[in-house]
Design an enzyme around this catalytic site. Structure first.
Site: not given
Ligand code: NAD
Length: 489
Positions: A91, A173, A226, A241, A247, A281, A455
């Site tokens: 995957d 999800k 993100e 709310l 994360e 991240c 932040k």
């Molecule tokens: P993404 O934000 O594109 O997607 C993350 C998840 O959110 C997916 O399941 C996606 O389907 C869902 N999603 C997207 N839009 C949404 C919305 N409007 N409402 C609800 N859900 C929604 O992120 P990605 O590309 O899958 O992952 C990479 C990012 O994740 C990077 O920015 C990375 O830094 C971050 N990340 C953070 C951590 C942490 O613990 N801080 C860990 C791993 C990855």
């Protein structure tokens, strides 16, 4: 599972869903592994109903009983490590070398740790003269987890383990690119004795995520993703709310002082930039190196990176696998171009490896690990999260100056420093705006310690005892032992 990745709702797999399907691709050669069914609105409603029903049973069980099931699931995960790690490789495109040593095992660790804590979740008694109060720690109810694609099994377990230990139920999800192991986890939970509906899985993209975020019967959403997604989720959650854990991304500083053990610092910088092809991240992608050790650091780094085999993720000798998607590959290659245009000096890497046109890997999403040297903190490669194997090295001389520069970012997920000076280590860490810090190591995230950002890197903490607090709420109960009296007299 056949090659349609299903939903898992109330103990059963479901492939119906909405008429559209997503593609499940193998990033190492772009081949199609199968299709992913997308949850329809009705599927999500069913999942919520199922989770509400299951909450009645699950929250009424003792912590000991819940913990036993979570620990049993951890045992199954460990037994099936190799097979589940292979799914993770297919995957994500990450090397089996990592997936078999980290991804599934860290998920099992979370189930064991929170399975162990479940029985000790307790409240407080406060004596108030003859009267008293007690404070109960209660589960929140039906909760939702929304995952990113870089650590699919680990993310699912880091969210599910504390949530379920505290008595909540969860609808998870996974990211649309990495849908499979969440379903495997759901099946393992059932095999371990978890009642149907305690952990449901719905598949799909932002639309399905949005439905969960906006749902009035879901008490909390925990997102890994993100910053932009975090903002949308916070906005969506404002209507009800609900509680949130976010994360999010980072552009984390790693500071290498001139008294550091340079061998350690080089290894730390490699781990903090090239593990999982840089798709982490908390990576320390801004590497601040003291001017006096800059040449030695770069020489050693160049030497070490040559030993990293890039290629077939299923080959145990591979250290750098494929990026998640074609778009991600293009994004990283574009940043390499930007780095060059803004005057950065490319120390190594910087392109697509040549596997030969006959190799299936030629269709994969590979980018060689790369490092830029630049003196400008304003270069885009030094400011923006790239999420690929691209390290930016910046020189510094003064401690106060490097602290200021390290903090000059909207993000605040992680930070690391390398020094042999114990006072400096704690003094500098004390001034860094980051949720997770490391002294003389990098990216170590055992389940026992809280993980999360400040932040724009998010809010809330996963792991450690802190996670139990974030998946539960307090109910204060005052008990009158002497009578109301006559308050209006
Ligand atoms: P993404 O934000 O594109 O997607 C993350 C998840 O959110 C997916 O399941 C996606 O389907 C869902 N999603 C997207 N839009 C949404 C919305 N409007 N409402 C609800 N859900 C929604 O992120 P990605 O590309 O899958 O992952 C990479 C990012 O994740 C990077 O920015 C990375 O830094 C971050 N990340 C953070 C951590 C942490 O613990 N801080 C860990 C791993 C990855």
């Amino acid at each position: 599972m056949d090659n349609i990745v299903p939903q898992f709702i109330h103990g059963e797999i479901r492939t119906g869903g909405s008429p559209e399907r997503l593609e499940n691709l193998y990033p190492a050669d772009g081949s199609k592994l199968g299709e992913v069914s997308i949850a329809s609105e009705e599927d999500v409603e069913d999942a919520v109903r199922s989770s509400k029903d299951a909450f009645e049973t699950w929250s009424a069980m003792t912590g000991t009983e819940r913990g036993r099931i979570l620990r049993k699931a951890a045992e199954i995960l460990r037994k099936r490590n190799d097979e589940l790690a292979e799914v993770e490789v297919e995957d994500t495109g990450k090397p089996i070398f990592e997936a078999s040593a980290v991804d599934i095992i860290s998920g099992a660790d979370a189930l064991e740790f929170f399975g162990g804590l479940a029985a000790s979740i307790s409240g407080e008694h406060i004596q108030l003269g003859k009267s008293f109060a007690y404070v109960k720690r209660e589960p929140l109810g039906v909760t939702a987890g929304i995952g990113a694609w870089n650590y699919p099994m680990q993310i699912a377990c880091w969210k599910a383990a504390p949530a379920l230990a505290a008595g909540n139920t969860m609808i998870f999800k996974p990211a649309e690119e990495t849908p499979r192991n969440a379903v495997n986890l759901a099946e393992i939970f059932v095999e371990a004795g978890m009642p149907s509906g305690v952990f449901n899985v719905v598949q799909g993209g932002p639309q399905v995520g949005k439905q969960l975020v906006g749902h009035k019967d879901i008490a909390k959403v925990s997102l890994t993703g993100e910053v932009g997604t975090g903002q949308k989720v916070m906005e969506g959650a404002s209507k009800t709310l609900k509680e949130l854990s976010l994360e999010l991304g980072g552009k984390n500083p790693m500071i290498i002082f001139n008294d550091a053990d340079l061998e350690d610092a080089v290894q730390g910088a490699m781990m903090g930039n090239f593990y999982t092809q840089g798709e982490i991240c908390s990576n320390g992608t801004r590497v601040y190196v003291h001017k006096r050790v800059m040449d030695d650091f770069c020489d050693q780094l160049i030497q070490e990176v040559q030993n990293l085999k890039i290629g077939d993720p299923k080959d145990p000798a591979t250290r750098i696998g494929a990026l998640i998607s074609k778009e991600q590959k293009e994004k990283v290659l574009n940043y390499l171009q930007i780095g060059l245009e803004q005057g950065g000096e490319l120390l190594f890497g910087g392109g697509e490896p040549d596997f030969g046109s006959g190799s299936p890997l030629a269709n994969g999403y590979f980018v060689e690990p790369a490092a830029f040297y630049t003196e400008s903190d304003n270069d885009r490669i030094a400011r923006e999260e790239i999420f690929g194997p691209l390290m930016t090295i910046l020189p510094f001389e003064e401690e106060t100056d490097v602290i200021r520069r390290a903090n000059d970012t909207p993000y605040g997920l992680a930070a690391g420093i390398f020094t042999r000076d114990i006072r400096r280590a704690h003094r500098v860490i004390g001034k860094l705006d980051a949720g997770v810090c490391w002294i003389n190591n990098y990216n170590i995230t055992p389940v026992e310690i809280p993980f999360g950002g400040v932040k724009m890197s998010g809010t809330g903490r996963e792991n450690g005892r802190a996670a139990i607090d974030s998946w539960s709420r307090l109910k204060t109960v005052y008990v009158e032992m002497e009578g109301v009296g006559r308050p209006f007299d």
